[in-house]
Scaffold this active site. Structure first.
Site, short mmCIF file in Angstrom:
data_model
loop_
_atom_site.label_atom_id
_atom_site.label_comp_id
_atom_site.label_asym_id
_atom_site.label_seq_id
_atom_site.Cartn_x
_atom_site.Cartn_y
_atom_site.Cartn_z
N ASP A 183 -11.24 13.12 19.92
CA ASP A 183 -11.13 11.74 19.44
C ASP A 183 -11.91 11.63 18.13
OD1 ASP A 183 -10.36 8.85 20.81
OD2 ASP A 183 -12.01 8.71 19.36
N ILE A 184 -11.23 11.12 17.11
CA ILE A 184 -11.89 11.01 15.81
C ILE A 184 -12.99 9.94 15.88
CG2 ILE A 184 -11.56 10.41 13.36
CD1 ILE A 184 -8.78 11.59 13.52
N GLU A 226 -6.18 7.66 17.84
CA GLU A 226 -6.85 8.80 17.21
C GLU A 226 -7.18 9.88 18.24
OE1 GLU A 226 -7.95 5.80 17.84
OE2 GLU A 226 -10.12 5.61 17.89
#
Ligand SMILES: [Zn+2]
Lengths: 308, 138
Positions: A183-184, A226
């Protein structure tokens, strides 16, 4: 034995009447007793009967009637039979896709038949082209249904399908398997600060890093937003940790360019390993938990799921 | 010509041996014909197509298939020769044994299977047409 001329005339008249009847009546006449004695009549009569039967057979569609009589008229009937049988064979060949067949012995019919075959060939050709286009379109459609349009990698649906298959393999063969959940970090603020174009660019950058780091049997997808996932078949959690760390480090040092900006992003990664009794959901859930653990511990790091 | 020739051989060798000679001569010619005039193929349609064309182009005759069941190994064809047969005895005349041999060799070359070919009919209506029945030898 002498015979009077009147008798000959009577006999000839009887002969004519019998032959006329043979041609005209639906049911052939019996041979009158007087004629059975006329030399050659029986033979002539049975030849005519055969010709009658043959023509009747052909006219009702029985092309296999065998004419055994010889001579010009039976020969003409056999020629017609041979032509019709050949035409039948040609039609069969055309039905099986041989459009080179042409008829050249049936006058006007030949012409109509041949143009029908040509038309058929043309239509088949068009149909084949449409089929190819349709196949191609189906392939594209299928691909589109599996693909995340922004990054071009598997979408959540197809990733899940692949993972489900992998789970079946694991259960059967019992080898190791791990899942990474990525996950960004601070993705929302990237979008808010630089705009969605920047966010999209960050997603694409992470995608190409995943593509670089993934090995032959690994598969991955964008699960949404994301969030990404990678499955590493036949890899235990220690092996997976190395891959995860490489991913994290690559992303951290990769510059993302868009418009005139240059920026860096990081990702938090959770790792879980398959355990007996795991379903796809439990396996992903533990990776997810590990990923939140990474977020909680300051982001830009790899966390391994405590169990397994 | 062939008939005078045949008569002489028949007188010396008897009918059976003469038939055998003509059948074998036909088969030899058929084999040569296949080797030199046709392009090898495994497709029956293609084979027939080529054969029809060459026979027609060479003025030998018109070949027509009446039936072809390769699985059963049974084929019926007719060959029409554009020749004036008015001088020939057209009643009960059925001795195209040379052609039988010729067709059997063609079919054997094409399929790799031995065929026995028998002329089952022959008629004359301007041109002469012969009907041949070919059966695979099992
Ligand atoms: Zn003949």
């Amino acid at each position: 034995m002498s015979s009077k001329p009147e008798d000959s005339i009577t006999l000839a008249e009887l002969l004519v009447k019998t032959l006329q009847e043979l041609l005209a009546s639906r049911i052939p006449p019996k041979i009158p007793d007087e004629l059975t004695k006329v030399k050659g009549f029986q033979q002539l009569y049975s030849t005519l009967i055969e010709i009658r039967s043959a023509i009747m057979a052909f006219s009702t569609g029985d092309l296999n009637y065998r004419v055994s009589s010889k001579g010009y008229v039976p020969g003409a009937i056999k020629s017609l039979q041979a032509a019709l049988l050949h035409l039948t064979w040609q039609t069969k060949m055309i039905a099986s896709g041989d459009f080179t067949q042409r008829v050249d012995f049936m006058g006007d019919f030949s012409e109509s038949f041949n143009s029908m075959v040509k038309q058929l060939e043309e239509n088949m050709r068009k149909l084949n082209i449409s089929n190819l286009l349709l196949q191609d379109f189906n392939i594209q459609l299928e691909h589109a249904a599996r693909t995340d349009p922004l990054t071009g990698i598997n979408n959540r649906g197809y990733f899940s399908e692949l993972l489900k298959l992998e789970m079946e393999r694991i259960t059967r063969y019992g080898h190791a398997c791990t899942v990474l959940m990525l996950d960004i970090d601070h993705f929302k603020s990237i979008n808010d600060t630089y705009g969605h174009a920047a966010g999209d660019e960050a997603l694409r950058t992470l995608t190409s890093i995943i593509q670089e780091c993934a090995r032959k049997n690994d598969f991955y997808g964008r699960l949404g937003g994301e969030e990404f996932a990678i499955t590493l078949p036949e890899t235990d959690i220690h092996g997976a940790a190395i891959v995860a760390e490489r991913l994290r480090a690559n992303l951290e040092t990769t510059v993302i360019k868009f418009d005139s900006h240059e920026l860096f992003v990081t990702a938090s990664i959770g790792v879980s390993q398959y355990q007996a009794g795991d379903t796809m959901e439990t396996l992903l859930h533990r990776a997810d938990q590990a990923m939140y653990e990474a977020k909680k511990n300051g982001r830009n790091r790899v966390c391994l799921s405590s169990v397994g | 010509m062939q008939f005078a020739f045949r008569d002489v051989i028949e007188r010396h060798m008897g009918t059976e041996a003469t038939d055998k000679i003509f059948y074998e001569a036909g088969a030899l010619a058929g084999k040569e014909f296949y080797t030199h005039m046709l392009t090898p193929t495994t497709d029956l349609n293609e084979f027939v197509r080529q054969l029809q064309k060459v026979l027609k182009d060479l003025g030998i005759g018109i070949l027509r298939v009446e039936k072809a069941d390769m699985e059963k190994g049974e084929i019926i064809v007719t060959v029409s020769e554009d020749l004036d047969c008015s001088g020939l005895p057209e009643i009960d005349y059925e001795i195209c044994i040379y052609d039988e041999g010729f067709i059997s060799a063609l079919l054997e070359c094409f399929s790799g299977i031995k065929f026995t070919v028998k002329e089952v009919d022959c008629w004359c209506t301007g041109d002469r047409t012969c009907r041949f029945n070919a059966k695979a030898v099992v």
